[in-house]
Design a protein around this motif. Structure first.
Motif, mmCIF file in Angstrom:
data_model
loop_
_atom_site.group_PDB
_atom_site.id
_atom_site.type_symbol
_atom_site.label_atom_id
_atom_site.label_comp_id
_atom_site.label_asym_id
_atom_site.label_seq_id
_atom_site.Cartn_x
_atom_site.Cartn_y
_atom_site.Cartn_z
ATOM 1 N N UNK A 198 -8.757 5.316 4.298
ATOM 2 C CA UNK A 198 -9.032 5.053 2.883
ATOM 3 C C UNK A 198 -7.834 5.382 2.004
ATOM 4 N N UNK A 199 -6.859 6.109 2.541
ATOM 5 C CA UNK A 199 -5.677 6.457 1.752
ATOM 6 C C UNK A 199 -4.539 5.452 1.929
ATOM 7 N N UNK A 200 -4.658 4.550 2.874
ATOM 8 C CA UNK A 200 -3.589 3.572 3.127
ATOM 9 C C UNK A 200 -3.294 2.703 1.910
ATOM 10 N N UNK A 234 0.479 4.844 3.953
ATOM 11 C CA UNK A 234 0.411 3.900 5.069
ATOM 12 C C UNK A 234 0.589 4.588 6.417
ATOM 13 N N UNK A 235 1.255 5.739 6.421
ATOM 14 C CA UNK A 235 1.413 6.479 7.681
ATOM 15 C C UNK A 235 0.186 7.336 7.977
ATOM 16 N N UNK A 236 -0.737 7.425 7.009
ATOM 17 C CA UNK A 236 -1.954 8.230 7.130
ATOM 18 C C UNK A 236 -1.613 9.669 7.518
ATOM 19 N N UNK A 237 -0.671 10.231 6.768
ATOM 20 C CA UNK A 237 -0.182 11.580 7.014
ATOM 21 C C UNK A 237 -0.884 12.594 6.114
ATOM 22 N N UNK A 238 -0.668 13.858 6.408
ATOM 23 C CA UNK A 238 -1.236 14.969 5.655
ATOM 24 C C UNK A 238 -0.110 15.880 5.189
ATOM 25 N N UNK A 239 -0.331 16.603 4.099
ATOM 26 C CA UNK A 239 -1.447 16.517 3.170
ATOM 27 C C UNK A 239 -1.311 15.302 2.252
ATOM 28 N N UNK A 254 1.590 12.049 -1.434
ATOM 29 C CA UNK A 254 1.703 12.320 -0.001
ATOM 30 C C UNK A 254 2.685 13.457 0.121
ATOM 31 N N UNK A 255 2.250 14.545 0.714
ATOM 32 C CA UNK A 255 3.078 15.746 0.811
ATOM 33 C C UNK A 255 2.492 16.829 -0.069
ATOM 34 N N UNK A 256 3.133 17.974 -0.048
ATOM 35 C CA UNK A 256 2.586 19.110 -0.793
ATOM 36 C C UNK A 256 2.739 18.923 -2.296
#
Length: 183
Positions: free
Chosen positions: A136-138, A143-148, A164-166
């Motif tokens: 749902x975040x793409x 697009x990489x579906x990374x965290x945070x 995307x990122x801290x």
């Protein structure tokens, strides 16, 4: 200089340079408002989520409509996430009497999330989601579906900001204050 020492020194410099390049390419993206090509209603799939909390009770994100909603996708196995959450908790406590709601979506196991919440006294709901929930975040630039990954919604439920990122404490608090002051 002896060849062994010279070669070792060259390898060390190359390794440091390679690591620096890796960090540069993979560093957290700069904070930004919701991408201009993404409509403010593009966060609707996030608001439509209904996920269990760490006790298995279903929680709909829609229940917090009317509040500034900070949704943070994270995991206990994600070091940047673990550095970020204490700052989110501090900001959440500062806005405890305001129309602001934080929700953490743990891409993790319920036991891990429950233990983390208890040990760190996280003052906001932590929900559990499978890895595929990150899809749902793409559309929001992840697009990489990374965290945070953090999405902030205004009180009307419109997407205002993604990162995307801290996200540091001062930036987070500033975004919330701006949304509380508007409308």
């Amino acid at each position: 200089m002896k060849p062994l020492v010279r070669n070792t020194l060259i390898l060390a410099v190359a390794a440091v340079a390679g690591f620096a390049g890796y960090l540069t390419r993979h560093a957290a993206s700069p904070s930004r408002p919701a991408p201009p090509q993404v409509a403010r209603d593009a966060g609707a799939p996030i608001l439509a989520l209904e996920l269990p909390d760490s006790n298995g009770q279903p929680q709909a994100l829609a229940q917090w409509r009317g509040k500034v909603l900070v949704v943070n996708f994270w995991a206990t196995w994600c070091p940047p996430c673990l550095r970020e959450i204490p700052e989110f908790a501090a900001v959440s406590r500062r806005f405890a009497d305001a129309p602001v709601q934080f929700v953490g979506i743990g891409i993790d196991q319920p036991d891990n999330v429950r233990r983390f919440s208890e040990e760190n006294k996280v003052p906001y709901p932590l929900l559990i989601a499978p890895l595929q929930t990150l899809a749902v975040t793409s559309a929001l630039g992840n697009t990489s579906q990374a965290l945070p990954f953090t999405a902030i919604f205004d009180r009307q439920g419109e997407l205002d900001f993604v990162k995307l990122g801290t996200l540091n404490e001062a930036e987070l608090e500033g975004k919330i204050r701006a949304l509380l002051a508007s409308r």
